[in-house]
Structures are given as C-alpha cells and as structure tokens.
Design an enzyme around this catalytic site. Structure first.
Site, PDB file in Angstrom:
ATOM      1  N   ALA A 108      10.810   5.440   4.534  1.00 38.40           N
ATOM      2  CA  ALA A 108      12.223   5.209   4.842  1.00 38.40           C
ATOM      3  C   ALA A 108      12.419   4.097   5.863  1.00 38.40           C
ATOM      4  O   ALA A 108      13.424   3.381   5.830  1.00 38.40           O
ATOM      5  CB  ALA A 108      12.850   6.497   5.354  1.00 38.40           C
ATOM      6  N   THR A 109      11.463   3.921   6.753  1.00 38.87           N
ATOM      7  CA  THR A 109      11.651   2.959   7.850  1.00 38.87           C
ATOM      8  C   THR A 109      10.639   1.824   7.852  1.00 38.87           C
ATOM      9  O   THR A 109      10.776   0.898   8.656  1.00 38.87           O
ATOM     10  CB  THR A 109      11.560   3.688   9.205  1.00 38.87           C
ATOM     11  OG1 THR A 109      10.269   4.308   9.316  1.00 38.87           O
ATOM     12  CG2 THR A 109      12.648   4.739   9.327  1.00 38.87           C
ATOM     13  N   ALA A 110       9.642   1.849   6.975  1.00 36.82           N
ATOM     14  CA  ALA A 110       8.620   0.806   7.031  1.00 36.82           C
ATOM     15  C   ALA A 110       7.862   0.714   5.718  1.00 36.82           C
ATOM     16  O   ALA A 110       7.898   1.621   4.879  1.00 36.82           O
ATOM     17  CB  ALA A 110       7.640   1.086   8.169  1.00 36.82           C
ATOM     18  N   SER A 111       7.180  -0.411   5.542  1.00 35.91           N
ATOM     19  CA  SER A 111       6.282  -0.630   4.408  1.00 35.91           C
ATOM     20  C   SER A 111       4.912  -1.009   4.949  1.00 35.91           C
ATOM     21  O   SER A 111       4.802  -1.647   6.010  1.00 35.91           O
ATOM     22  CB  SER A 111       6.813  -1.747   3.504  1.00 35.91           C
ATOM     23  OG  SER A 111       8.081  -1.411   2.983  1.00 35.91           O
ATOM     24  N   VAL A 112       3.889  -0.620   4.212  1.00 36.91           N
ATOM     25  CA  VAL A 112       2.521  -0.902   4.636  1.00 36.91           C
ATOM     26  C   VAL A 112       1.869  -1.823   3.608  1.00 36.91           C
ATOM     27  O   VAL A 112       1.937  -1.569   2.401  1.00 36.91           O
ATOM     28  CB  VAL A 112       1.702   0.391   4.788  1.00 36.91           C
ATOM     29  CG1 VAL A 112       0.282   0.080   5.257  1.00 36.91           C
ATOM     30  CG2 VAL A 112       2.379   1.347   5.766  1.00 36.91           C
ATOM     31  N   GLN A 172       5.207   2.818   1.010  1.00 39.12           N
ATOM     32  CA  GLN A 172       6.554   2.499   1.490  1.00 39.12           C
ATOM     33  C   GLN A 172       7.258   3.783   1.892  1.00 39.12           C
ATOM     34  O   GLN A 172       7.185   4.796   1.194  1.00 39.12           O
ATOM     35  CB  GLN A 172       7.358   1.791   0.388  1.00 39.12           C
ATOM     36  CG  GLN A 172       8.620   1.116   0.886  1.00 39.12           C
ATOM     37  CD  GLN A 172       9.161   0.155  -0.164  1.00 39.12           C
ATOM     38  OE1 GLN A 172       8.931   0.328  -1.361  1.00 39.12           O
ATOM     39  NE2 GLN A 172       9.879  -0.866   0.272  1.00 39.12           N
ATOM     40  N   ASP A 186       4.794  15.336  10.270  1.00 45.98           N
ATOM     41  CA  ASP A 186       4.906  14.856   8.887  1.00 45.98           C
ATOM     42  C   ASP A 186       3.542  14.897   8.195  1.00 45.98           C
ATOM     43  O   ASP A 186       3.117  13.941   7.545  1.00 45.98           O
ATOM     44  CB  ASP A 186       5.483  13.439   8.857  1.00 45.98           C
ATOM     45  CG  ASP A 186       6.000  13.052   7.461  1.00 45.98           C
ATOM     46  OD1 ASP A 186       6.142  13.959   6.614  1.00 45.98           O
ATOM     47  OD2 ASP A 186       6.239  11.859   7.225  1.00 45.98           O
ATOM     48  N   LEU A 228       0.816  -1.216   0.000  1.00 42.74           N
ATOM     49  CA  LEU A 228       0.000   0.000   0.000  1.00 42.74           C
ATOM     50  C   LEU A 228       0.848   1.264   0.000  1.00 42.74           C
ATOM     51  O   LEU A 228       0.443   2.292  -0.528  1.00 42.74           O
ATOM     52  CB  LEU A 228      -0.929   0.022   1.221  1.00 42.74           C
ATOM     53  CG  LEU A 228      -1.953  -1.108   1.316  1.00 42.74           C
ATOM     54  CD1 LEU A 228      -2.720  -1.015   2.619  1.00 42.74           C
ATOM     55  CD2 LEU A 228      -2.917  -1.061   0.138  1.00 42.74           C
TER      56      LEU A 228
END
Length: 720
Positions: free
Chosen positions: A19-23, A17, A135, A15
């Site tokens: 710098a620190t995680a992907s969804v 992406q 953010d 869904l």
C-alpha cells in the site's frame, strides 16, 4: 531506470508491491552487488513523520540472520523519495514457495522445520528488542538459499512495526486481513467501533495462521466464497472457534462451520511432528488475548520441537511408517513409550531390526547414541505379541478428490487456477505413489531380515539338538552296558526294573529330538519358500514403471500450466491462441485422468496386493517364530530329562555296588583271602570303566547345557 547515489534499478524488476511502497531488485553502481530497494510512494508521505521514520529506525536497531538486513537509507535523485537499501533474497518469499503447485498441500517436513526455526529465531530477536511486527505473513518472510543448499528465511517489512513491551498495549491497526487477530480484524476490516487495546500476542495469532498455511498449503479459517468475499463469516469463524480447534471451514453458503482439531491428512508432516505442533497452534490461535499463550510459552514450545532429534520407525506388521520426535538425552525407555503412543505396541513387545540385524536397545541408552535413521532406512519394528497386529498401511486421501473439473469455456484466469490445482493434485498423487512404493520395499526388506534372523535361529536350534543328541548317544551306550553288567551280577541275575523305565525314557527323548529335527527342516523349507517369493516380488517392483509414468505426465502438465500463466497476463486471446488453449485444456484433462489411472491401477492395486501377501506371510513367519521358541524349549526339556536319566543310572550302579559290598568309587577292593573268580574280576573292571564313563557323560551334559544357555536356550537345567 531509477537510481540513488549508490544504487541503480529498473522499474521492471519489481519484487513486490504494498500500500505504501514497492520493492525492486537493484545493483550497486560500483560492485554490481544485488540488493533490494524499497521505494515509498506518495501515500506513504501522508502518514505522520514519526510513522514514516519508524521502519528506518527499526531496521537500524535489528541485526539478526533471520531478519532482512538494512544496508543504507538513500534518496532518489529526482523526487528525493526515501529508499531503503536492503539485503536481496533471491528466492522470493515464503508465499512464493507456497504458491508453487508442488506445495499446494503444504511444505515437506524438512522445509517446514526450517521455516519454524527461522521464524522463531527472528521473532525471538524482535522480542529481545521489544519490537512487535504487526504484519507477520508468508509474504513478509523472505527466502534465500545458503551455500549448503538449505533455505534461509528472514522476516521483512517493518513498516507496521513498533516498540512494545510484553505488558504494553496499542490501539492502531495494521496487517493483512487473513492473518489478523480477530480483535484487530473487527476494527480494521469490519470498521466496527470498539475500544479494545492490543498486545504483543496479536503477532502470535498471525504466526499461527502462517504456520498453518505453511503446513497445509491452505488458510485455517475459510468462509464460503473465501475470506475476502465473506468478511462477516470470517470474523464469526475466528471469534466463535471452540477451544483447541485450529481450523474452521464453511463449505456451503450459509452452511455450518466444520471445526478441525487436527491437521488434514493431506498435510505432508508426519504424525510425530503433528503431535508436537498442534498444541502450539491451538494455544496461539486463541481469540481471547488473556487465554492466548505469551511469547515465553511460544518460544518454549517451539524450541522444544527444534531441539528434538528424529528416529524413523517402520512397523512391519502394521505396514506403517512413524517419525519419533525425542530429545537426544532421552533414554530407550522413553523412546519405547513414544513408539507405543503411535503404534499401540507395548514396549516389552517391541523388537527392532536395522540394516539386516537384530537391533537391541539398552534401556538406559540415550537417543543421541541410536543408529542414524532416515525415512528410507528406518528402524524396523516387529511386535512379539501373540495377538496379531492390524494392518494400517499408508494413510492418504484419494487424490481423485483434489483434481478440479475443467469446463469447456475459455477463461484464462479460471483456467490458470484450475491448471495450478491439477498440477498440485498430480504432485500429491506422485508423493502418495512414492510412499506406496517405499512401503512395499520396506515390507519386503523387513520381512527378509526377520526371515534371515529365523534361519539363524533354526541353525542355532539344530546345533542345540545335535549337542543334545550326542549326549543321548552316550547315555544310551552307558545304559546298555549297565544293563549287561547288572544281569551278570550273581546275586541279582537280572537288571533292576528301574533300568527298563530308564530305557523307555531315553527312547522317548530320542523320538522327541528326531521330531524336532524334522520340524526344523520343515520350517527352513517354508522360510526358503517365502524368500523365493520375496525375490520374485522384488523383481516386479524393480520392473514397475508407474512412478516414472506419473512423473512424465506431471512434466507435461507443468508445461501446460506455464503456458496458461502466460495466457493469464493477456487481456484477450487471438483466435489461433484460443484454439491452442482449448486443445491444451483437453490435453491437461487427459493427462490428469492418465495420472489417476496409473495411480489406481498401478500403485494402489500393487500395494494392496503386496499388503495382502504380506499379511499372509507375516502370519506364517510369526507362527514359525513361535514354534521355534517351543522347539528350543522342548530340546532344553530333553536335556533336563537326560540329566535325570543320568542320575538314575548313577543310582542303579550305586545300588549294585552296595549289593556286592564294593566301594569302587573310593578305592579298589581290598585283597581277599579267597581269590576272586575270573568273571568277578572282569565285572569289577567293567564297573570301574562304567563309572569313568558316567563321569564323562556328566561332563558332556554340563558342557551341552552351558552351550544351550549361551545360544539362548530355555531356562537353565539343574546342576549335577
């Protein structure tokens, strides 16, 4: 496939992406419920432990319909990575919405207001809990569609969030550079050492950029080459922005910066909403943190917008549509002032029609009790000023300026971008075409209502004239009999000179009333002629297929754009695919030219012709309206004249009776020792009958005048 004890997902269901995680889109293993899982990568574990735990703690603390819900925190079976299990928003993010070609020039007004309401509500919950997001951007505002079909937007991604009260500062930097406050941008993007601390208002700058993006489809601050390619100029634009400016664009390399204090004409928001929104943007897009609004002012300003109702108004002479944002408790007086600010038509010259009828607004009526209006069913405003109103019409930017040039060379990335721009421009062209058509319909409908009102006025004045003429006939008959009786008086032998003058006055009144009748019939004929023209125009509008033709072209352009999006994912096109791609590009250019041709030769030409005809017709109608008012006043003046004539008749008769020493009004003459001659007896009876007739005429005059006043005639006539 990856999983936690309770959830399962495929890495292909990505869904988003960062710098620190992907969804990813995931499913509950038992219920099959769709959720979103945020899986942290190795880079995230390089952060301090307290930073890693901050997002978990934040989401557990927050609970609001406009903030993405946290369902659970679990670990993957193999790597023991932390996974946030969150509410799944099926319609992507606000950024996805803005990237749709249909929204290339910003969201529709109704959708923008939903974004405004949802973001403000979510931010209010954050501030109540002492949280600064750090953010805010369209990509971190998720969208889902509620059961009523309306969008719901939710704040997400609290990886950079932290607890911070209004008077506290922080020094660490986070965020996405296009949306960063300039002070944060200086250190985070330009890597310049500085000792500035940042407060909660940095979120307000990001919200301002986000709202501008949502309203216009573009970023407010754009250096030549784009924000990511010219970072120093980006910083220069944001830090040197004059007070009140809400956008700055550098159109040429090393060129000057064009400052803007307004939202662009291509923006889909109404002037009424722009007037409310621009001051908010100007005060939160303020580089000096000391001068920037605080959250209390931001919430007060935005909630002021959200608590207003909208009244749609169409100014008939100006051919312009307006949306009036007003509080439900505001009265008609404030509404008329608000209309004046947008139309320059002073309140006492504003006359309204709605659904075919004159719509009278009581000065103390609250706006919540106004009729319900829409863009297609507005209050129609008519200026009663004798000064002609300038025709404004639909204001728009020439869509030809927004269509990109398609180069022959095949470049799947550039071609996809150009196709997206072309489809976006076609959508904008379609919207302008629809606005022009709606304008034509509103012009015809409003003029039809005004003419209907004038035809009713003609009937009223004719009725007024008939009443006056019936009284005139009685007066003329009475005057004739009085003249005969006066001539029969032995002492006089002829009528007094005053009766001759009276006869002349009555004849003049008769001529005046006859002239009024002829004028009214002429006006009715002129109005019927305009109505016949409007019926013919309406048939032409019904038969016009310009909008359907543009829609057909747009549908074909969208198919090509989808093919180009697929081609963009390929590293290289095969020979056959490349030839098809070239043909599609030629077809795309042809369709774009076709859209512009239909727009210019169909929509625009017909609209301009309609405006020209409308101006001519409105002049005729306003002239007739003015003359009808004068006719009504003339008939009222005739009634006054007849009242005076009646007084003259009464006076002449009184003088005649005094000459003969008869008090007929009080009682019959006393018996005389000398019998009256037969002629004298007949004269007495005639005078008695004449007095009774005079009383009847007086009653008729009074009744007629009361009818004139009730029908809206001129100033009341003197009492008898």
């Amino acid at each position: 496939m990856q999983s936690t004890p309770s959830y399962l997902w495929s890495t292909e269901d990505l869904l988003g992406q960062g710098a620190t995680a992907s969804v990813y889109k995931a499913r509950n293993k038992k219920s099959g419920e769709l959720v979103a899982v945020k899986v942290f990568n190795n880079a995230s574990y390089l952060r301090p432990q307290e930073v890693q735990m901050r997002e978990f703690e934040m989401l557990r603390k927050l609970n609001h319909k406009n903030i993405v819900k946290l369902f659970a925190v679990e670990e993957t079976g193999s790597s023991k990575q932390k996974v946030l299990v969150m509410e799944y928003c099926s319609s992507g993010s606000l950024l996805n919405v803005l990237e749709e070609p249909a929204n290339a020039f910003g969201l529709a007004e109704s959708e923008f207001l939903i974004v405004l309401q949802c973001v403000v509500a979510g931010m209010n919950h954050l501030r109540e809990n002492g949280v600064v997001h750090r953010d805010i951007k369209p990509g971190n505002i998720m969208r889902l569609v509620g059961e009523d079909g309306r969008s719901i937007y939710k704040l997400t991604d609290f990886g950079a969030a932290r607890e911070l009260e209004d008077d506290e500062k922080f020094v660490s930097v986070y965020g996405t550079e296009e949306y960063l406050h300039p002070d944060v941008y200086e250190r985070a993007v330009l890597r310049k050492p500085q000792q500035k601390a940042f407060g909660v208002t940095v979120d307000l700058w990001s919200i301002g950029v986000t709202f501008y993006h949502a309203a216009t489809g573009s970023l407010p601050f754009v250096p030549f080459g784009g924000p990511r390619r010219n970072k120093e100029i980006m910083y220069k634009i944001t830090t040197e922005k004059p007070p009140g400016a809400i956008a700055g664009i550098q159109r040429q390399e090393n060129g000057s910066i064009e400052w803007s204090y307004e939202l662009p004409i291509t923006c889909r928001l109404s002037a009424g909403l722009k007037d409310q929104l621009i001051p908010i943007l100007a005060n939160i897009l303020e580089v000096d943190q000391e001068k920037c609004w605080g959250f209390d002012q931001f919430f007060a300003g935005t909630n002021d917008i959200l608590h207003r109702i909208v009244v749609d108004v169409f100014s008939l002479q100006q051919a312009s549509s307006h949306r009036i944002y007003i509080h439900s408790y505001n009265t008609t007086t404030m509404f008329l002032d608000a209309v004046f600010k947008q139309t320059n038509i002073v309140p006492h010259h504003q006359e309204y029609f709605f659904e075919g009828h004159l719509y009278e607004l009581d000065p103390n009526l609250q706006a919540r009790h106004f009729c319900r209006t829409t863009e297609s069913s507005p209050l129609t405003l008519l200026s009663t000023s004798e000064q002609p109103e300038d025709v404004v019409g639909v204001q728009y930017r020439d869509p030809a300026l927004d269509f990109p040039k398609l180069v022959p060379r095949v470049d799947v990335v550039a071609d996809c971008s150009a196709a997206k721009s072309a489809v976006g421009a076609a959508h904008q062209t379609l919207r302008v075409g629809q606005a022009l058509r709606r304008g034509r319909e509103l012009l015809a409908r409003g003029l039809h209502w005004v003419i209907g009102n004038l035809r009713t006025e003609c009937s009223r004045i004719l009725e007024q004239r008939r009443g006056a003429h019936s009284v005139l006939a009685c007066l003329q008959l009475t005057e004739g009999r009085t003249h005969v009786l006066c001539e029969a008086v032995p002492a006089g032998g002829r009528a007094p000179a005053g009766l001759d003058v009276l006869r002349t006055r009555l004849r003049r009144v008769d001529e005046e009333l006859s002239q009024c009748s002829r004028s009214i019939f002429d006006f009715q004929g002129a109005l019927d002629g305009i109505l016949a023209e409007l019926a013919k125009d309406g048939q032409q509008v019904h038969e016009d297929k310009s909008i359907q033709q543009i829609e057909c072209c747009l549908e074909k352009m969208q198919v090509i754009y989808k093919q180009f999006k697929r081609a963009r994912t390929c590293l290289r096109l095969g020979y056959n695919e490349e030839q098809i791609h070239k043909l599609d590009k030629l077809n795309l250019g042809s369709l774009a030219r076709r859209v512009l041709s239909i727009f210019q030769n169909g929509c625009v030409q017909q609209y301009q012709e309609a405006l020209a005809l409308h101006s001519s017709r409105m002049r005729k109608v306003c002239e007739i309206k003015k003359h009808l008012k004068r006719l009504s006043n003339r008939i009222s003046s005739c009634s006054v004249e007849m009242m005076e004539c009646q007084d003259c008749l009464q006076g002449a008769l009184d003088r005649l009776l005094q000459t003969e020493n008869w008090d007929l009004a009080a009682a019959p003459p006393a018996p005389s020792p000398v019998p009256l001659s037969q002629a004298r007896q007949e004269m007495v009876l005639g005078m008695q009958e004449l007095l009774e007739q005079m009383r009847s005429v007086t009653c008729d005059l009074q009744l007629n005048n009361s009818i004139i006043e009730r029908l809206g005639g001129a100033a009341p006539t003197p009492s008898v």
